[in-house]
Design a protein around this motif. Structure first.
Motif, PDB file in Angstrom:
ATOM      1  N   VAL A  21       5.420  -2.584  15.295  1.00 13.92           N
ATOM      2  CA  VAL A  21       6.821  -2.999  15.309  1.00 13.92           C
ATOM      3  C   VAL A  21       7.434  -2.467  16.561  1.00 13.92           C
ATOM      4  N   LEU A  22       8.035  -3.273  17.203  1.00 21.59           N
ATOM      5  CA  LEU A  22       8.924  -2.866  18.513  1.00 21.59           C
ATOM      6  C   LEU A  22      10.510  -2.905  17.735  1.00 21.59           C
ATOM      7  N   GLY A  23      11.221  -1.985  18.093  1.00 20.87           N
ATOM      8  CA  GLY A  23      12.422  -2.012  17.870  1.00 20.87           C
ATOM      9  C   GLY A  23      13.130  -2.360  19.410  1.00 20.87           C
ATOM     10  N   GLY A  24      14.408  -2.591  19.575  1.00 25.08           N
ATOM     11  CA  GLY A  24      15.463  -2.371  18.627  1.00 25.08           C
ATOM     12  C   GLY A  24      15.728  -0.852  18.185  1.00 25.08           C
ATOM     13  N   ASP A  25      16.745  -0.262  17.469  1.00 24.43           N
ATOM     14  CA  ASP A  25      16.937   0.930  17.244  1.00 24.43           C
ATOM     15  C   ASP A  25      15.846   1.204  16.220  1.00 24.43           C
ATOM     16  N   HIS A  26      15.855   2.434  15.700  1.00 22.59           N
ATOM     17  CA  HIS A  26      14.931   3.042  14.809  1.00 22.59           C
ATOM     18  C   HIS A  26      15.214   2.651  13.762  1.00 22.59           C
ATOM     19  N   SER A  27      16.247   1.791  13.195  1.00 23.67           N
ATOM     20  CA  SER A  27      16.257   1.367  11.796  1.00 23.67           C
ATOM     21  C   SER A  27      15.427   0.298  11.407  1.00 23.67           C
ATOM     22  N   THR A  28      14.778  -0.505  12.643  1.00 28.45           N
ATOM     23  CA  THR A  28      13.952  -1.716  12.352  1.00 28.45           C
ATOM     24  C   THR A  28      12.934  -1.620  11.677  1.00 28.45           C
ATOM     25  N   PRO A  29      11.760  -0.522  11.692  1.00 26.20           N
ATOM     26  CA  PRO A  29      10.721  -0.633  11.044  1.00 26.20           C
ATOM     27  C   PRO A  29      10.853  -0.464   9.484  1.00 26.20           C
ATOM     28  N   LEU A  30      11.691  -0.307   8.804  1.00 23.05           N
ATOM     29  CA  LEU A  30      11.618   0.072   7.438  1.00 23.05           C
ATOM     30  C   LEU A  30      11.118  -1.291   6.568  1.00 23.05           C
ATOM     31  N   GLY A  31      11.011  -2.457   6.647  1.00 28.20           N
ATOM     32  CA  GLY A  31      10.582  -3.524   6.143  1.00 28.20           C
ATOM     33  C   GLY A  31       8.929  -3.231   6.395  1.00 28.20           C
ATOM     34  N   TYR A  32       8.556  -3.145   7.301  1.00 29.33           N
ATOM     35  CA  TYR A  32       7.175  -2.785   7.630  1.00 29.33           C
ATOM     36  C   TYR A  32       6.643  -1.499   6.687  1.00 29.33           C
ATOM     37  N   ILE A  33       7.358  -0.398   6.622  1.00 33.07           N
ATOM     38  CA  ILE A  33       6.931   0.543   5.647  1.00 33.07           C
ATOM     39  C   ILE A  33       6.843   0.335   4.290  1.00 33.07           C
ATOM     40  N   HIS A  34       7.836  -0.778   4.011  1.00 31.35           N
ATOM     41  CA  HIS A  34       7.919  -1.194   2.527  1.00 31.35           C
ATOM     42  C   HIS A  34       6.618  -2.126   2.285  1.00 31.35           C
ATOM     43  N   ALA A  35       6.153  -2.662   3.425  1.00 31.60           N
ATOM     44  CA  ALA A  35       4.955  -3.776   3.351  1.00 31.60           C
ATOM     45  C   ALA A  35       3.766  -2.723   3.151  1.00 31.60           C
ATOM     46  N   LEU A  36       3.803  -1.769   3.883  1.00 33.63           N
ATOM     47  CA  LEU A  36       2.613  -0.732   3.835  1.00 33.63           C
ATOM     48  C   LEU A  36       2.504  -0.208   2.436  1.00 33.63           C
ATOM     49  N   ALA A  37       3.765   0.060   1.870  1.00 30.72           N
ATOM     50  CA  ALA A  37       3.820   0.735   0.542  1.00 30.72           C
ATOM     51  C   ALA A  37       3.220   0.122  -0.619  1.00 30.72           C
ATOM     52  N   GLU A  38       3.134  -1.336  -0.525  1.00 37.88           N
ATOM     53  CA  GLU A  38       2.958  -2.360  -1.621  1.00 37.88           C
ATOM     54  C   GLU A  38       1.228  -2.378  -1.242  1.00 37.88           C
ATOM     55  N   ARG A  39       0.717  -1.804  -0.242  1.00 37.48           N
ATOM     56  CA  ARG A  39      -0.685  -2.068   0.112  1.00 37.48           C
ATOM     57  C   ARG A  39      -1.574  -0.653   0.127  1.00 37.48           C
TER      58      ARG A  39
END
Length: 231
Positions: A21-39
């Motif tokens: 994931v490329l930001g943007g500011d550092h808030s951007t990847p949170l959704g990706y971390i959520h996706a990984l947490a589901e897997r």
């Protein structure tokens, strides 16, 4: 944005892709971390950054760049947060780390430099850092974790920071340790008066993606056996 990125990243992961994931500011990847947490049942985050980003909120906003790691730690799958290159944090963040019972491990820039100036090798410091990480690792790289001469256009530069090759050596050592990089992000790369910020950011992204692929067995690294023999 969290929900959008969680859905998009999850779809790519389910299609067998490695995702950066490329930001943007550092808030951007949170959704990706959520996706990984589901897997993944559990994983650690290796954060290279000038700042802790552990504030519950910044100026009343709970999803800012100053809160990304505080928010990531709300996911029980994130077993460990290892922070490298930190040189700017507040009392609230320091107390949170102290109360985490080892879930948050900080390697401040000053501590690392004192060790190096005292004769320790960067290789030895990297081994200490990596020893704190579980088998599966997510790398979150804020460009201001580097020395500001490498990223003069970034929004919140702080004196000090890692050299480019120091950062890459740490990433390579993670892979050489046998750990798997399950995902990564690169944030806070901002344009300046020249192409310099983009050049450094692009080269760092190239390295992050390639070493993530090596760790997942997607491509081979020619120097891996040599390093294993040295070990």
């Amino acid at each position: 944005m969290l929900e959008w990125l969680k859905q998009k990243a999850g779809a790519h992961l389910d299609a067998g892709k490695a995702v950066a994931v490329l930001g943007g500011d550092h808030s951007t990847p949170l959704g990706y971390i959520h996706a990984l947490a589901e897997r993944h049942e559990e994983f650690g985050i290796l954060q290279i950054d000038a700042h802790c980003d552990l504030r519950p909120a910044y100026e009343g906003f709970e999803y800012s760049h100053a809160s990304i790691m505080y928010n990531a730690l709300q996911l029980p799958q994130v077993k460990k947060l290892v922070q490298v290159g930190i040189r700017d944090f507040c009392q609230q963040e320091a107390e949170l780390a102290e109360r985490s019972n080892g879930r948050i491990i900080m390697f401040p820039e000053r501590f690392l430099r004192e060790e190096l100036y005292g004769g320790k090798s960067w290789r030895k410091e990297c081994k200490k850092i990596i020893a704190q990480l579980p088998q599966k690792v997510y790398i979150s790289f804020d460009i201001d974790g580097l020395d500001p001469k490498l990223c003069p256009g970034t929004g919140t530069p702080v004196p000090g920071g890692l050299e480019f090759e120091e950062a890459l050596y740490l990433i390579r050592m993670v892979v050489r340790s046998g750990r798997e990089i399950i995902g990564c992000d690169l944030n806070e790369v901002a344009p300046g008066d020249t192409d310099w910020n983009g050049i450094v950011g692009a080269r760092l992204l190239y390295q992050l993606c390639n070493w993530m692929a090596v760790s997942q067995g997607r491509i081979a690294a020619r120097d891996m056996k040599k390093v294993e023999d040295e070990e």
